[in-house]
Design a protein around this motif. Structure first.
Motif, PDB file in Angstrom:
ATOM      1  N   ILE A  33       0.838  -1.200   0.000  1.00 21.97           N
ATOM      2  CA  ILE A  33       0.000   0.000   0.000  1.00 21.97           C
ATOM      3  C   ILE A  33       0.874   1.252   0.000  1.00 21.97           C
ATOM      4  N   LEU A  34       1.947   1.237   0.799  1.00 23.98           N
ATOM      5  CA  LEU A  34       2.870   2.379   0.829  1.00 23.98           C
ATOM      6  C   LEU A  34       3.514   2.574  -0.537  1.00 23.98           C
ATOM      7  N   GLU A  35       3.841   1.500  -1.214  1.00 26.42           N
ATOM      8  CA  GLU A  35       4.450   1.592  -2.545  1.00 26.42           C
ATOM      9  C   GLU A  35       3.482   2.234  -3.545  1.00 26.42           C
ATOM     10  N   VAL A  36       2.198   1.905  -3.448  1.00 33.83           N
ATOM     11  CA  VAL A  36       1.194   2.514  -4.328  1.00 33.83           C
ATOM     12  C   VAL A  36       1.168   4.028  -4.108  1.00 33.83           C
ATOM     13  N   ALA A  37       1.153   4.449  -2.839  1.00 32.40           N
ATOM     14  CA  ALA A  37       1.111   5.884  -2.525  1.00 32.40           C
ATOM     15  C   ALA A  37       2.386   6.585  -2.987  1.00 32.40           C
ATOM     16  N   ARG A  38       3.543   5.990  -2.718  1.00 35.91           N
ATOM     17  CA  ARG A  38       4.815   6.614  -3.137  1.00 35.91           C
ATOM     18  C   ARG A  38       4.901   6.723  -4.649  1.00 35.91           C
ATOM     19  N   ASP A  39       4.460   5.698  -5.358  1.00 41.81           N
ATOM     20  CA  ASP A  39       4.472   5.755  -6.825  1.00 41.81           C
ATOM     21  C   ASP A  39       3.566   6.862  -7.332  1.00 41.81           C
ATOM     22  N   ASP A  40       2.384   6.994  -6.738  1.00 44.84           N
ATOM     23  CA  ASP A  40       1.463   8.041  -7.154  1.00 44.84           C
ATOM     24  C   ASP A  40       2.058   9.426  -6.902  1.00 44.84           C
ATOM     25  N   ALA A  41       2.784   9.583  -5.796  1.00 49.12           N
ATOM     26  CA  ALA A  41       3.403  10.872  -5.455  1.00 49.12           C
ATOM     27  C   ALA A  41       4.726  11.069  -6.190  1.00 49.12           C
ATOM     28  N   ASN A  42       5.156  10.056  -6.928  1.00 49.31           N
ATOM     29  CA  ASN A  42       6.429  10.100  -7.638  1.00 49.31           C
ATOM     30  C   ASN A  42       7.581  10.380  -6.663  1.00 49.31           C
ATOM     31  N   ALA A  43       7.559   9.690  -5.516  1.00 46.40           N
ATOM     32  CA  ALA A  43       8.561   9.873  -4.467  1.00 46.40           C
ATOM     33  C   ALA A  43       9.278   8.550  -4.203  1.00 46.40           C
ATOM     34  N   THR A  44      10.580   8.626  -3.986  1.00 51.39           N
ATOM     35  CA  THR A  44      11.348   7.436  -3.656  1.00 51.39           C
ATOM     36  C   THR A  44      11.276   7.164  -2.164  1.00 51.39           C
ATOM     37  N   LYS A  45      11.696   5.991  -1.778  1.00 43.88           N
ATOM     38  CA  LYS A  45      11.692   5.600  -0.370  1.00 43.88           C
ATOM     39  C   LYS A  45      12.549   6.561   0.457  1.00 43.88           C
ATOM     40  N   LYS A  46      13.686   6.984  -0.096  1.00 39.05           N
ATOM     41  CA  LYS A  46      14.597   7.893   0.611  1.00 39.05           C
ATOM     42  C   LYS A  46      13.999   9.283   0.794  1.00 39.05           C
ATOM     43  N   GLU A  47      13.148   9.712  -0.138  1.00 37.33           N
ATOM     44  CA  GLU A  47      12.541  11.043  -0.070  1.00 37.33           C
ATOM     45  C   GLU A  47      11.420  11.140   0.959  1.00 37.33           C
ATOM     46  N   SER A  59      -9.925   0.035   4.201  1.00 40.59           N
ATOM     47  CA  SER A  59      -8.885   0.825   3.540  1.00 40.59           C
ATOM     48  C   SER A  59      -7.733   1.111   4.495  1.00 40.59           C
ATOM     49  N   TYR A  60      -6.711   1.743   3.938  1.00 42.87           N
ATOM     50  CA  TYR A  60      -5.563   2.211   4.696  1.00 42.87           C
ATOM     51  C   TYR A  60      -5.459   3.721   4.529  1.00 42.87           C
ATOM     52  N   ILE A  61      -5.013   4.411   5.569  1.00 41.15           N
ATOM     53  CA  ILE A  61      -4.683   5.827   5.487  1.00 41.15           C
ATOM     54  C   ILE A  61      -3.163   5.905   5.532  1.00 41.15           C
ATOM     55  N   VAL A  62      -2.567   6.413   4.456  1.00 40.41           N
ATOM     56  CA  VAL A  62      -1.117   6.509   4.334  1.00 40.41           C
ATOM     57  C   VAL A  62      -0.743   7.980   4.282  1.00 40.41           C
ATOM     58  N   SER A  63       0.213   8.384   5.108  1.00 40.16           N
ATOM     59  CA  SER A  63       0.681   9.767   5.051  1.00 40.16           C
ATOM     60  C   SER A  63       2.201   9.789   5.155  1.00 40.16           C
ATOM     61  N   PHE A  64       2.803  10.764   4.481  1.00 39.94           N
ATOM     62  CA  PHE A  64       4.248  10.962   4.545  1.00 39.94           C
ATOM     63  C   PHE A  64       4.570  12.354   4.040  1.00 39.94           C
ATOM     64  N   THR A  65       5.788  12.811   4.303  1.00 39.89           N
ATOM     65  CA  THR A  65       6.236  14.113   3.821  1.00 39.89           C
ATOM     66  C   THR A  65       7.462  13.929   2.937  1.00 39.89           C
ATOM     67  N   THR A  66       7.599  14.856   1.998  1.00 41.46           N
ATOM     68  CA  THR A  66       8.780  14.927   1.137  1.00 41.46           C
ATOM     69  C   THR A  66       9.239  16.379   1.129  1.00 41.46           C
ATOM     70  N   ASN A  67      10.306  16.672   0.419  1.00 40.09           N
ATOM     71  CA  ASN A  67      10.763  18.057   0.306  1.00 40.09           C
ATOM     72  C   ASN A  67       9.712  18.948  -0.342  1.00 40.09           C
ATOM     73  N   ILE A  75      -6.380   4.481   0.674  1.00 41.39           N
ATOM     74  CA  ILE A  75      -6.216   3.446  -0.338  1.00 41.39           C
ATOM     75  C   ILE A  75      -6.989   2.213   0.110  1.00 41.39           C
ATOM     76  N   GLY A  76      -7.837   1.715  -0.774  1.00 45.37           N
ATOM     77  CA  GLY A  76      -8.612   0.523  -0.472  1.00 45.37           C
ATOM     78  C   GLY A  76      -7.709  -0.684  -0.308  1.00 45.37           C
ATOM     79  N   LYS A  77      -8.215  -1.690   0.364  1.00 49.29           N
ATOM     80  CA  LYS A  77      -7.428  -2.910   0.570  1.00 49.29           C
ATOM     81  C   LYS A  77      -7.208  -3.663  -0.737  1.00 49.29           C
ATOM     82  N   ASP A  78      -7.867  -3.193  -1.809  1.00 46.34           N
ATOM     83  CA  ASP A  78      -7.633  -3.747  -3.131  1.00 46.34           C
ATOM     84  C   ASP A  78      -6.497  -3.030  -3.856  1.00 46.34           C
TER      85      ASP A  78
END
Length: 186
Positions: A33-47, A59-67, A75-78
């Motif tokens: 699920i985190l990978e789906v969100a990071r891909d959508d945000a066009n952000a790498t794991k390091k960012e 569903s899942y609630i995923v949040s993170f910050t980037t520069n 994101i749904g469980k699907d």
């Protein structure tokens, strides 16, 4: 442009994989699920910093910050993104939040239908926003019908809708950077 198309192909394949997994009884992990969100945000794991994943009933609630700012996804469980929110970082002069479900005011609107006319009646900025959305989807203007583009001058965002195979897609694009902020397939 090739990178965006490859990203779209990867996201589509990943989404289909996740959808297939959920139907076969396999569980989608929080990492998926985190990978789906990071891909959508066009952000790498390091960012990504301050990563949070909360599980809800369906569903899942995923949040993170980037520069560039902070992201929040539902994101749904699907593996399908249901909502997304983006706030620009403190380094930017303005802070804006865009949620998928909020209506966008239509200030300026133009429409064209593929079958009625082979030429478009959009201005240069509208065409750039439309092309960003279509490239993000791996499409061209000739592939779709009923293209509309409107600018909400208050939020500086374009709303683009189009029809592909009797399915309507609505996307939001930042009017300054022409970055696709959200895409909803109805």
């Amino acid at each position: 442009m090739m990178v965006k198309r490859n990203s779209l192909i990867f996201l589509t394949a990943f989404g289909l994989l996740l959808t297939g997994c959920s139907k076969s009884g396999l569980e989608i992990t929080k990492d998926d699920i985190l990978e789906v969100a990071r891909d959508d945000a066009n952000a790498t794991k390091k960012e990504c910093e301050n990563v949070s994943i909360k599980e809800q009933k369906s569903s899942y609630i995923v949040s993170f910050t980037t520069n560039g700012g902070s992201y929040e996804y539902k994101i749904g469980k699907d593996g399908i993104i249901k909502e997304r929110s983006f706030k620009r970082g403190a380094k930017e002069e303005t802070t804006e939040t865009e949620k998928v479900e909020e209506p966008v005011k239509k200030e300026k609107s133009t429409t064209t239908k593929k079958k009625e006319s082979s030429s478009t009646s959009f201005d240069e900025s509208s065409n750039q926003a439309i092309n960003a959305v279509l490239a993000n989807s791996g499409l061209e203007q000739d592939d779709v019908t009923n293209i509309t583009c409107s600018l909400d001058e208050a939020s500086q965002q374009y709303t683009i809708t189009f029809v592909l195979n009797d399915v309507t897609t609505t996307a939001t694009v930042d009017a300054n950077s022409f970055t696709v902020l959200s895409t909803i397939v109805e």
